[in-house]
Scaffold this motif. Sequence first.
Motif, PDB file in Angstrom:
ATOM      1  N   UNK A   7      44.741  43.090  45.713  1.00 51.08           N
ATOM      2  CA  UNK A   7      44.511  42.320  44.438  1.00 51.08           C
ATOM      3  C   UNK A   7      45.353  41.907  43.509  1.00 51.08           C
ATOM      4  N   UNK A   8      46.752  42.134  44.053  1.00 49.57           N
ATOM      5  CA  UNK A   8      48.031  42.192  43.182  1.00 49.57           C
ATOM      6  C   UNK A   8      48.390  40.698  43.614  1.00 49.57           C
ATOM      7  N   UNK A   9      48.473  40.608  45.318  1.00 50.37           N
ATOM      8  CA  UNK A   9      48.158  39.021  45.920  1.00 50.37           C
ATOM      9  C   UNK A   9      47.940  38.068  46.040  1.00 50.37           C
ATOM     10  N   UNK A  10      46.705  38.765  45.341  1.00 48.28           N
ATOM     11  CA  UNK A  10      45.778  37.361  45.316  1.00 48.28           C
ATOM     12  C   UNK A  10      45.055  36.886  43.872  1.00 48.28           C
ATOM     13  N   UNK A  11      45.742  36.513  42.830  1.00 49.79           N
ATOM     14  CA  UNK A  11      44.924  35.785  41.647  1.00 49.79           C
ATOM     15  C   UNK A  11      43.264  36.384  41.469  1.00 49.79           C
ATOM     16  N   UNK A  12      43.696  36.720  39.878  1.00 50.96           N
ATOM     17  CA  UNK A  12      42.553  36.306  39.766  1.00 50.96           C
ATOM     18  C   UNK A  12      41.797  35.006  39.117  1.00 50.96           C
TER      19      UNK A  12
END
Length: 145
Positions: A7-12
């Motif tokens: 999830x750090x590599x894909x924005x929320x």
Amino acid sequence: MRNVENNRIVPERDMLLAACRGLPHEDHPILEAAGELAQLHEIRERTPVCEMAKLDRRRDQLVRSIDLWVALVIPVPSSQAQLHSETVGQLVDRLARLATEAFVPLSAAPEAVFYEAWVQLNELADSYQDLVDGLCDGARRLPGG
């Protein structure tokens, strides 16, 4: 359960919504593309039909770049993972369009109209987050891959 590392590599969702509204955001390929997609949708509203092909080609390029980036960073899902109906890039493009429609022309609209657009935008942002979470957890897979 979220895979924190992925999830750090894909924005929320909230970061994505901020990028679509043109607010400052961290340097990230999906956020950059989302901001440009929102700008293109805003420009598209003022563009004659005969000139839209160039804008739409750029939108397609941005959608494909998001999808390529996601394919490179998301773990390969199992064959039993549930298939999503659209790619992350397609979902981000729809979210950018809806954000543009909700925040630019409706800012002076009656509260009920603005609220309904905001609810639709929020639901789509939730769909984005659910997809990202499912991809990171290996529970979802994307069409074409």
